[in-house]
Design a protein around this motif. Structure first.
Motif, PDB file in Angstrom:
ATOM      1  N   VAL A  72     -18.441   8.868 -10.376  1.00  0.00           N
ATOM      2  CA  VAL A  72     -18.381  10.040 -11.240  1.00  0.00           C
ATOM      3  C   VAL A  72     -19.754  10.677 -11.222  1.00  0.00           C
ATOM      4  O   VAL A  72     -20.765  10.027 -11.409  1.00  0.00           O
ATOM      5  N   GLN A  73     -19.771  11.931 -10.925  1.00  0.00           N
ATOM      6  CA  GLN A  73     -21.014  12.676 -10.860  1.00  0.00           C
ATOM      7  C   GLN A  73     -20.744  14.056 -11.421  1.00  0.00           C
ATOM      8  O   GLN A  73     -19.717  14.268 -12.041  1.00  0.00           O
ATOM      9  N   GLN A  74     -21.645  14.951 -11.172  1.00  0.00           N
ATOM     10  CA  GLN A  74     -21.413  16.309 -11.621  1.00  0.00           C
ATOM     11  C   GLN A  74     -20.062  16.761 -11.083  1.00  0.00           C
ATOM     12  O   GLN A  74     -19.692  16.440  -9.956  1.00  0.00           O
ATOM     13  N   ASP A  75     -19.327  17.488 -11.919  1.00  0.00           N
ATOM     14  CA  ASP A  75     -17.993  17.918 -11.516  1.00  0.00           C
ATOM     15  C   ASP A  75     -18.054  18.684 -10.210  1.00  0.00           C
ATOM     16  O   ASP A  75     -18.941  19.498  -9.985  1.00  0.00           O
ATOM     17  N   LYS A  76     -17.095  18.386  -9.351  1.00  0.00           N
ATOM     18  CA  LYS A  76     -17.019  19.056  -8.056  1.00  0.00           C
ATOM     19  C   LYS A  76     -15.723  19.841  -8.008  1.00  0.00           C
ATOM     20  O   LYS A  76     -14.674  19.344  -8.395  1.00  0.00           O
ATOM     21  N   HIS A  77     -15.815  21.058  -7.516  1.00  0.00           N
ATOM     22  CA  HIS A  77     -14.646  21.929  -7.414  1.00  0.00           C
ATOM     23  C   HIS A  77     -14.562  22.458  -5.987  1.00  0.00           C
ATOM     24  O   HIS A  77     -15.582  22.597  -5.317  1.00  0.00           O
ATOM     25  N   HIS A  78     -13.343  22.755  -5.547  1.00  0.00           N
ATOM     26  CA  HIS A  78     -13.157  23.105  -4.141  1.00  0.00           C
ATOM     27  C   HIS A  78     -12.124  24.201  -3.927  1.00  0.00           C
ATOM     28  O   HIS A  78     -11.195  24.361  -4.721  1.00  0.00           O
ATOM     29  N   LEU A  79     -12.287  24.909  -2.811  1.00  0.00           N
ATOM     30  CA  LEU A  79     -11.260  25.760  -2.226  1.00  0.00           C
ATOM     31  C   LEU A  79     -10.754  24.978  -1.026  1.00  0.00           C
ATOM     32  O   LEU A  79     -11.545  24.610  -0.150  1.00  0.00           O
ATOM     33  N   CYS A  84      -5.545  23.944   7.666  1.00  0.00           N
ATOM     34  CA  CYS A  84      -6.476  23.128   8.460  1.00  0.00           C
ATOM     35  C   CYS A  84      -7.139  22.011   7.649  1.00  0.00           C
ATOM     36  O   CYS A  84      -7.764  21.125   8.219  1.00  0.00           O
ATOM     37  N   GLY A  85      -7.018  22.064   6.329  1.00  0.00           N
ATOM     38  CA  GLY A  85      -7.583  21.018   5.483  1.00  0.00           C
ATOM     39  C   GLY A  85      -9.045  21.194   5.128  1.00  0.00           C
ATOM     40  O   GLY A  85      -9.622  20.374   4.432  1.00  0.00           O
ATOM     41  N   THR A  86      -9.663  22.278   5.598  1.00  0.00           N
ATOM     42  CA  THR A  86     -11.056  22.537   5.253  1.00  0.00           C
ATOM     43  C   THR A  86     -11.198  22.626   3.738  1.00  0.00           C
ATOM     44  O   THR A  86     -10.360  23.217   3.059  1.00  0.00           O
ATOM     45  N   SER A  87     -12.261  22.042   3.226  1.00  0.00           N
ATOM     46  CA  SER A  87     -12.506  22.036   1.791  1.00  0.00           C
ATOM     47  C   SER A  87     -13.893  22.618   1.542  1.00  0.00           C
ATOM     48  O   SER A  87     -14.889  22.072   2.011  1.00  0.00           O
ATOM     49  N   ILE A  88     -13.951  23.725   0.815  1.00  0.00           N
ATOM     50  CA  ILE A  88     -15.211  24.427   0.551  1.00  0.00           C
ATOM     51  C   ILE A  88     -15.618  24.159  -0.890  1.00  0.00           C
ATOM     52  O   ILE A  88     -14.874  24.484  -1.819  1.00  0.00           O
ATOM     53  N   HIS A 113     -13.573  16.049 -14.634  1.00  0.00           N
ATOM     54  CA  HIS A 113     -12.416  16.892 -14.353  1.00  0.00           C
ATOM     55  C   HIS A 113     -12.557  17.408 -12.924  1.00  0.00           C
ATOM     56  O   HIS A 113     -13.642  17.360 -12.342  1.00  0.00           O
ATOM     57  N   THR A 114     -11.451  17.843 -12.380  1.00  0.00           N
ATOM     58  CA  THR A 114     -11.466  18.436 -11.044  1.00  0.00           C
ATOM     59  C   THR A 114     -10.796  19.798 -11.127  1.00  0.00           C
ATOM     60  O   THR A 114      -9.964  20.037 -12.000  1.00  0.00           O
ATOM     61  N   LEU A 115     -11.179  20.657 -10.252  1.00  0.00           N
ATOM     62  CA  LEU A 115     -10.580  21.980 -10.157  1.00  0.00           C
ATOM     63  C   LEU A 115     -10.475  22.295  -8.680  1.00  0.00           C
ATOM     64  O   LEU A 115     -11.462  22.236  -7.953  1.00  0.00           O
ATOM     65  N   GLU A 116      -9.279  22.591  -8.234  1.00  0.00           N
ATOM     66  CA  GLU A 116      -9.074  22.830  -6.813  1.00  0.00           C
ATOM     67  C   GLU A 116      -8.123  23.999  -6.639  1.00  0.00           C
ATOM     68  O   GLU A 116      -7.089  24.082  -7.294  1.00  0.00           O
ATOM     69  N   PHE A 117      -8.511  24.923  -5.779  1.00  0.00           N
ATOM     70  CA  PHE A 117      -7.681  26.064  -5.444  1.00  0.00           C
ATOM     71  C   PHE A 117      -7.165  25.853  -4.026  1.00  0.00           C
ATOM     72  O   PHE A 117      -7.929  25.482  -3.133  1.00  0.00           O
ATOM     73  N   PHE A 118      -5.884  26.079  -3.810  1.00  0.00           N
ATOM     74  CA  PHE A 118      -5.272  25.876  -2.498  1.00  0.00           C
ATOM     75  C   PHE A 118      -4.835  27.216  -1.917  1.00  0.00           C
ATOM     76  O   PHE A 118      -4.314  28.066  -2.636  1.00  0.00           O
ATOM     77  N   GLY A 119      -5.052  27.396  -0.629  1.00  0.00           N
ATOM     78  CA  GLY A 119      -4.663  28.631   0.049  1.00  0.00           C
ATOM     79  C   GLY A 119      -4.998  28.529   1.514  1.00  0.00           C
ATOM     80  O   GLY A 119      -4.927  27.438   2.098  1.00  0.00           O
ATOM     81  N   LEU A 120      -5.391  29.658   2.117  1.00  0.00           N
ATOM     82  CA  LEU A 120      -5.739  29.702   3.528  1.00  0.00           C
ATOM     83  C   LEU A 120      -7.156  30.195   3.701  1.00  0.00           C
ATOM     84  O   LEU A 120      -7.540  31.214   3.117  1.00  0.00           O
ATOM     85  N   CYS A 121      -7.936  29.506   4.525  1.00  0.00           N
ATOM     86  CA  CYS A 121      -9.304  29.928   4.819  1.00  0.00           C
ATOM     87  C   CYS A 121      -9.267  31.144   5.743  1.00  0.00           C
ATOM     88  O   CYS A 121      -8.217  31.534   6.260  1.00  0.00           O
ATOM     89  N   ASP A 122     -10.435  31.761   5.960  1.00  0.00           N
ATOM     90  CA  ASP A 122     -10.550  32.941   6.839  1.00  0.00           C
ATOM     91  C   ASP A 122      -9.936  32.701   8.205  1.00  0.00           C
ATOM     92  O   ASP A 122      -9.159  33.505   8.705  1.00  0.00           O
ATOM     93  N   GLN A 123     -10.312  31.575   8.829  1.00  0.00           N
ATOM     94  CA  GLN A 123      -9.850  31.273  10.191  1.00  0.00           C
ATOM     95  C   GLN A 123      -8.322  31.169  10.257  1.00  0.00           C
ATOM     96  O   GLN A 123      -7.714  31.695  11.172  1.00  0.00           O
ATOM     97  N   CYS A 124      -7.737  30.476   9.284  1.00  0.00           N
ATOM     98  CA  CYS A 124      -6.283  30.279   9.294  1.00  0.00           C
ATOM     99  C   CYS A 124      -5.529  31.571   8.947  1.00  0.00           C
ATOM    100  O   CYS A 124      -4.420  31.780   9.426  1.00  0.00           O
TER     101      CYS A 124
END
Length: 128
Positions: A72-79, A84-88, A113-124
Motif C-alpha cells: 500500500v502506497q500513495q494511491d495509484k490511478h490509471h487509464l 492492448c492493455g497499456t496502462s497509463i 482506493h483505486t480509480l481506473e478508467f477503461f477505454g482505447l489508447c491513441d494507438q488502438c
C-alpha cells in the motif's frame, strides 16, 4: 498494536518491497522459489489475503482479470486500454477529499482506493 505475521507473510512483504510495480501471486510464488524461499501457491494467496486485511498490501485487477499485488502506497490511478492493455498512470487524485469525508461520515478505516478508467489508447483508436 502490530499484528503477528507468519514467516510467509514476512517473506512476501520483503519481496514486495523490492519490486517497483504490481506483481501477480504466481510471479510472487516463482520469485520466492528463485530466492530459495519455497512456499506453496495456496500459502502465497493466504498470506496476501491476510496482508491485504491488515492494510499492508493492495490489489489491482487488470481488464484481463489478472490481480497485481503491491505494498500500500500513495494511491495509484490509471487509464487502461481494453485492446492492448497499456496502462497509463494518472498523477492527480480526484477522489482524495471524498475518501477523507467517507472515513469521517461512516467511521470507516480506508487503507487505499483505486480509480481506473477503461477505454482505447491513441494507438488502438487509430487502428480501428
Amino acid at each position: 498494536m502490530r499484528a503477528i505475521r507468519t514467516r510467509s507473510q514476512e517473506r512476501i512483504l520483503n519481496l514486495l518491497k523490492s519490486v517497483k510495480q504490481g506483481i501477480s501471486a504466481q510471479d510472487i510464488y516463482i520469485e520466492l522459489r528463485n530466492r530459495n524461499q519455497n512456499m506453496g501457491l495456496a500459502t502465497v494467496y493466504r498470506s496476501l489475503e491476510a496482508l491485504k486485511l491488515e492494510g499492508l498490501v493492495q490489489v489491482r485487477t487488470l481488464a484481463n482479470g489478472e490481480a497485481l499485488y503491491s505494498l500500500v502506497q500513495q494511491d495509484k490511478h490509471h487509464l487502461t486500454c481494453l485492446q492492448c492493455g497499456t496502462s497509463i498512470p494518472i498523477n492527480q487524485c480526484p477522489v482524495h477529499d471524498l475518501e477523507d469525508q467517507l472515513q469521517i461520515s461512516h467511521k470507516f478505516k480506508i487503507f487505499y482506493h483505486t480509480l481506473e478508467f477503461f477505454g482505447l489508447c491513441d494507438q488502438c483508436q487509430v487502428s480501428q
